[in-house]
Design a protein around this motif. Structure first.
Motif: not given
Length: 204
Positions: A154, A143, A125, A136-137, A191, A152, A121-122, A140
């Protein structure tokens, strides 16, 4: 998605005593649906939703679908649309340009988004936020809804924080450390916890 709903539910209920009643009220998260996902459409929807209420974002999305005369947004339909018409749907200049840009990227590299399925995931992003108009949002949200990453969180999402405030803090704004204490209980399913907070926020 290898985690079963039973496993996820047991984890959430064992670690967070607020979860049993939330799960009973709102049921199984729709984010766990295993239907095929249109990754381009998910990313477009995330861009549309930036800094907007769910109601406002949905109104714009509906107008965009009508403009494109389609039930599913793809890069080909966006490529044919012009920015002026997209703005008439309620999109800003920046959002319209960003969506058009991503359409061009995928036209040149059709596997651009599907390649993210194999990346941490890094990296997702980092790569998405190199595109102007994607922060970033947005990455996310992609994702969560597109790649179905189950862990995740946010913290800059206003709806998510509203739900946390209502459920855990009697509608009083909490300190960041207190929020982290709550959400750490959800790991590795942040999530899922986030989904329930959105349900609370949307119903209050």
């Amino acid at each position: 998605m290898t985690n079963s709903w039973l496993k996820i539910k047991n984890h959430m209920c064992t670690n967070d005593n607020m979860m049993p009643k939330l799960i009973k009220k709102y049921g199984k998260p729709s984010i766990l649906n295993t239907n095929n996902v249109n990754l381009f459409e998910v990313l477009v929807n995330s861009i549309v939703s930036q800094q907007l209420s769910t109601k406002s974002a949905n109104s714009i999305k509906n107008r965009l679908y009508k403009l494109l005369n389609t039930n599913e947004i793809n890069y080909q339909s966006i490529a044919k649309a012009n920015v002026v018409d997209m703005k008439s749907c309620g999109l800003s200049q920046i959002k319209s340009n960003t969506i058009k840009n991503i359409s061009s990227i995928i036209n040149d590299n059709p596997t651009f988004l599907t390649e993210f399925k194999e990346k941490p995931k890094s990296d997702v992003i980092n790569e998405l936020t190199k595109i102007k108009g994607i922060g970033i949002w947005t990455a996310q949200m992609f994702l969560m809804s597109g790649l179905k990453n189950l862990d995740i969180f946010a913290p800059n999402d206003s709806g998510l924080m509203k739900g946390i405030r209502i459920v855990y803090f009697n509608n009083v704004k909490p300190k960041q450390a207190n929020v982290e204490e709550i959400t750490s209980k959800w790991i590795p399913f942040r999530t899922i916890g986030s989904w329930y907070m959105w349900q609370v926020a949307n119903n209050n």
